[in-house]
Design an enzyme around this catalytic site. Sequence first.
Site, PDB file in Angstrom:
ATOM      1  N   ALA A  62       0.840  -1.201   0.000  1.00  0.00           N
ATOM      2  CA  ALA A  62       0.000   0.000   0.000  1.00  0.00           C
ATOM      3  C   ALA A  62       0.873   1.248   0.000  1.00  0.00           C
ATOM      4  CB  ALA A  62      -0.886  -0.003   1.244  1.00  0.00           C
ATOM      5  N   GLY A 103       0.625  -4.988   1.251  1.00  0.00           N
ATOM      6  CA  GLY A 103      -0.517  -5.140   0.354  1.00  0.00           C
ATOM      7  C   GLY A 103      -0.157  -5.849  -0.936  1.00  0.00           C
ATOM      8  N   GLU A 106      -0.377  -9.363  -0.239  1.00  0.00           N
ATOM      9  CA  GLU A 106      -1.804  -9.683  -0.103  1.00  0.00           C
ATOM     10  C   GLU A 106      -2.451  -9.819  -1.490  1.00  0.00           C
ATOM     11  OE1 GLU A 106      -2.259  -6.257   2.707  1.00  0.00           O
ATOM     12  OE2 GLU A 106      -3.422  -7.707   3.852  1.00  0.00           O
ATOM     13  N   GLU A 126       3.799  -4.887   7.947  1.00  0.00           N
ATOM     14  CA  GLU A 126       2.908  -3.851   8.484  1.00  0.00           C
ATOM     15  C   GLU A 126       3.169  -3.548   9.953  1.00  0.00           C
ATOM     16  OE1 GLU A 126       1.985  -6.067   6.260  1.00  0.00           O
ATOM     17  OE2 GLU A 126       0.519  -5.257   4.863  1.00  0.00           O
TER      18      GLU A 126
HETATM   19  N1  3HC Z   1       4.549   3.389   0.051  1.00  0.00           N
HETATM   20  C1  3HC Z   1       5.002   4.564  -0.419  1.00  0.00           C
HETATM   21  N2  3HC Z   1       6.312   4.805  -0.658  1.00  0.00           N
HETATM   22  C2  3HC Z   1       7.169   3.809  -0.415  1.00  0.00           C
HETATM   23  C3  3HC Z   1       6.760   2.548   0.077  1.00  0.00           C
HETATM   24  C4  3HC Z   1       5.378   2.352   0.293  1.00  0.00           C
HETATM   25  N3  3HC Z   1       4.882   1.192   0.738  1.00  0.00           N
HETATM   26  N4  3HC Z   1       7.858   1.778   0.237  1.00  0.00           N
HETATM   27  C5  3HC Z   1       8.899   2.527  -0.147  1.00  0.00           C
HETATM   28  N5  3HC Z   1       8.502   3.744  -0.552  1.00  0.00           N
HETATM   29  C6  3HC Z   1       9.310   4.852  -1.075  1.00  0.00           C
HETATM   30  C7  3HC Z   1      10.284   5.362  -0.032  1.00  0.00           C
HETATM   31  O1  3HC Z   1       9.656   6.317   0.811  1.00  0.00           O
HETATM   32  C8  3HC Z   1      11.354   5.964  -0.906  1.00  0.00           C
HETATM   33  O2  3HC Z   1      10.872   7.209  -1.344  1.00  0.00           O
HETATM   34  P1  3HC Z   1      11.869   8.443  -1.615  1.00  0.00           P
HETATM   35  O3  3HC Z   1      12.762   7.982  -2.715  1.00  0.00           O
HETATM   36  O4  3HC Z   1      10.960   9.548  -1.971  1.00  0.00           O
HETATM   37  O5  3HC Z   1      12.613   8.639  -0.332  1.00  0.00           O
HETATM   38  C9  3HC Z   1      11.380   5.022  -2.111  1.00  0.00           C
HETATM   39  O6  3HC Z   1      10.136   4.330  -2.103  1.00  0.00           O
HETATM   40  C10 3HC Z   1      12.473   3.996  -2.060  1.00  0.00           C
HETATM   41  O7  3HC Z   1      12.433   3.362  -0.793  1.00  0.00           O
HETATM   42  P2  3HC Z   1      13.739   3.044   0.024  1.00  0.00           P
HETATM   43  O8  3HC Z   1      14.647   4.219   0.025  1.00  0.00           O
HETATM   44  O9  3HC Z   1      13.311   2.508   1.344  1.00  0.00           O
HETATM   45  O10 3HC Z   1      14.389   1.917  -0.880  1.00  0.00           O
HETATM   46  P3  3HC Z   1      15.059   0.568  -0.450  1.00  0.00           P
HETATM   47  O11 3HC Z   1      15.416  -0.133  -1.686  1.00  0.00           O
HETATM   48  O12 3HC Z   1      16.116   0.808   0.570  1.00  0.00           O
HETATM   49  O13 3HC Z   1      13.901  -0.269   0.305  1.00  0.00           O
HETATM   50  C11 3HC Z   1      11.746  -1.279   0.590  1.00  0.00           C
HETATM   51  C12 3HC Z   1      12.744  -0.661  -0.390  1.00  0.00           C
HETATM   52  C13 3HC Z   1      12.355  -2.564   1.169  1.00  0.00           C
HETATM   53  C14 3HC Z   1      10.477  -1.584  -0.138  1.00  0.00           C
HETATM   54  C15 3HC Z   1      11.470  -0.300   1.750  1.00  0.00           C
HETATM   55  O14 3HC Z   1      11.182   0.972   1.209  1.00  0.00           O
HETATM   56  C16 3HC Z   1      10.323  -0.711   2.617  1.00  0.00           C
HETATM   57  O15 3HC Z   1      10.492  -1.515   3.513  1.00  0.00           O
HETATM   58  N6  3HC Z   1       9.153  -0.118   2.355  1.00  0.00           N
HETATM   59  C17 3HC Z   1       7.983  -0.326   3.180  1.00  0.00           C
HETATM   60  C18 3HC Z   1       7.305  -1.631   2.862  1.00  0.00           C
HETATM   61  C19 3HC Z   1       6.068  -1.759   3.690  1.00  0.00           C
HETATM   62  O16 3HC Z   1       6.030  -1.484   4.868  1.00  0.00           O
HETATM   63  N7  3HC Z   1       4.988  -2.190   3.030  1.00  0.00           N
HETATM   64  C20 3HC Z   1       3.709  -2.289   3.677  1.00  0.00           C
HETATM   65  C21 3HC Z   1       2.932  -1.049   3.424  1.00  0.00           C
HETATM   66  S1  3HC Z   1       1.468  -0.958   4.368  1.00  0.00           S
HETATM   67  C22 3HC Z   1       0.391  -2.005   3.550  1.00  0.00           C
HETATM   68  O17 3HC Z   1       0.722  -2.586   2.558  1.00  0.00           O
HETATM   69  C23 3HC Z   1      -0.980  -2.064   4.147  1.00  0.00           C
HETATM   70  C24 3HC Z   1      -1.807  -3.114   3.539  1.00  0.00           C
HETATM   71  O18 3HC Z   1      -1.811  -4.241   4.352  1.00  0.00           O
HETATM   72  C25 3HC Z   1      -3.217  -2.654   3.349  1.00  0.00           C
END
Ligand code: 3HC
Length: 699
Positions: A62, A103, A106, A126
């Site tokens: 997400a 997501g 998922e 999450e």
């Molecule tokens: N949403 C929006 N932006 C995201 C994102 C996400 N889920 N994941 C990463 N980004 C963005 C970062 O903010 C960053 O933006 P920027 O360049 O403007 O600073 C860019 O993508 C690159 O991210 P990283 O610098 O972190 O790149 P890495 O390669 O080091 O890491 C990653 C990539 C492993 C995907 C890491 O970003 C990460 O762990 N992201 C979060 C993943 C996460 O928590 N996903 C769950 C989201 S909540 C969800 O899905 C709810 C659902 O259940 C309904």
Amino acid sequence: MRDSVIFKIENDIAVLRLCNPPVNALGASVRKALIEAAKAISGADVKAVVLFGYGRCFSAGADISEFGIEPPAGTPTLPETIAAIEDLKVPVVAALHGFAFGGALELAVGAHYRIAAAGTKLGLPEVDIGIIPGAGGTQRLPRLIGMKAAVDMVANGTRIDAARGHDLGLIDEVSETDSFEAAAIAYAMHLVAEGAGPRPTSKREDRLESASEAMALLDEIRTSIAKKAKGRVAPLRALDALAAATGGDFAAGMATERAIFLELRDGTEARAMRHLFKAERAAQKIDDAPTEPPAEIHKAGVVGFGTMGQGIALVLARAGVQVTAVEIDPARLEAGLASLKKGLQDRVDRGRMSPQQMQAELDLINGTTAMSDLAEADLVIEAALENMDVKTDIFRSLDGICKPGAILATNTSSLDLDTIAAATTRPDNVAGAHFFAPAQVMKLLEIVRGSATSGATAAALMALAKRIGKVGVVVGNAFGFVGNRMYHRYTWQAYFLLQEGALPSDVDAAMQDFGFPLGCLAVGDISGLDVAWQVRKAQRAAGDVDPDAPYPVVADRICEKGWFGRKTGRGWYSYADGKPAADAEVAALIEAVSAELGIERRAISADEIRERCLFALINEGARLLGTGIAVRPGDIDVVWRYGYGFPLWRGGPMFMADEIGMQDVLATLQRLEAAYGPAFTPAPLIAARAAAGKTTLVD
Ligand code: 3HC
């Protein structure tokens, strides 16, 4: 405008590509496009669907940046989008590469089949941002891999790779080939040829344990999850959502999951953790960095091979950097190399690393007594004695020896960077690289910019931080920079509280209850109380202590006794059997100091301890922001998270200040100032923001 999902039909196969750089987050436009694609597929003559991610990954899940923002009317939710995919009447294959998190996993689990490129990372992280999966993760995943494996992924946020996913039944096929797309299409065609139909995960019943078994498992694991969660709510709520998967009613389970997801998403824990996620990434941005990426550092020097120098050499070697360690005194060099080897051997003996890894790291670290061996280094980090004359001598020599463009960094924790840089003819290439002890463990790297440090130098150190697995934060040149400067304010409050009536265990317990892994007095015993004593002396010498302001006499008195902490067997606690224990003589010393200062001791509550320590942090942080020593409030919170263990779910001192609101922060500081003096004189930034009617530290 770019399509958020690229949709094509080729050879009777509908191919969908999520396309939302940089990580294909499943924002509103992607969800809308997926629903439209699902509708188009329903009316088309296709035999199968393959869902890819465009670019570096399948998707990171997400779109976190959309949390808290109302989507345009009519935008489908992620659960609705996934349901539309799952409901398709032809087999849907999710083709995963890079990573599929949150997501995105998922969505993949909502597809009917999954193929993954070897090495693809899969996870439901999450809980690491204070929420639970909100699009069926807690309902479909246990139906696919069983409750036991699902608990680990959902409640602990454990990431796995494709091979493990295959073992668990999450991934049907792992592809080792270089042409993954072709392999995924071939897999879909093979399914069609075999006559395989849609296989909705929500309807599967073969993998989930019986309701009583699954509930017993969840009950059993609850205590250990609570222990690990340490104050966080999300991991426990994840178990509640998983429990809802056991009743056999998928729709009811989905409703429970969604309700918990929404409740957590807007709560303080999730906002705090999202704040840190964003702050950590924002901290990496340096406004005046050159547009081209910095040249990679291949060769580095470390000057001074004591504990810190050894730790720095190790983290560099671990990232593949060739390190030359310099100690002018041959005996000290030998001692340093021996201690480095012993530390690594201990890790091998404890099974933490292989003998081959140890050898590979040692092969990258060479010791020398000749500074001239640093001529070819791309970067030198000085970690010598904390003494200005010693450091300026070293930098003068390095300036004459090192090649043009080499970065000269100091690991000083308290000395003036500009004075050190002035010993060279290249102050633009001089910066602070302030590692935290033990350098191999602590994730924070303060990158200190002096008045002449160039954006290119700061950017090169930031890139290095990422490469060696540290979180870099750029800070300005002030006594103690950001982290230690604030830490001193906190410890000084702790000392004042001792003088007024608290005992060490009262102060530490209050801060541990707040969520710090240890209280600052116990930490002081570990790092050595003499270290802070030297710093206080240096602060006074630097004119950084107001002679009229209250002074923590008790901290000097304990050092005058030679009670420096663990290494002397006694500090704020005694260590007869290695563990900290309350000490009657220390209590007597503290009481004697109260008497010496004419203070009548009183009972002090845990709330007062927390309020004074935290407001000391908030106030100093706001001063650092106001003077530009810290660039953004989030930078300070990142420093506190990774350098000092500030509890993740509280976001950091600056996040807390914004949550409290400037008016209330100001009023509390004024009350504390009236009672306890100038440590709480409101920072001008706080006063100005409150006066302007703003609730936060910055807009
Ligand atoms: N949403 C929006 N932006 C995201 C994102 C996400 N889920 N994941 C990463 N980004 C963005 C970062 O903010 C960053 O933006 P920027 O360049 O403007 O600073 C860019 O993508 C690159 O991210 P990283 O610098 O972190 O790149 P890495 O390669 O080091 O890491 C990653 C990539 C492993 C995907 C890491 O970003 C990460 O762990 N992201 C979060 C993943 C996460 O928590 N996903 C769950 C989201 S909540 C969800 O899905 C709810 C659902 O259940 C309904």
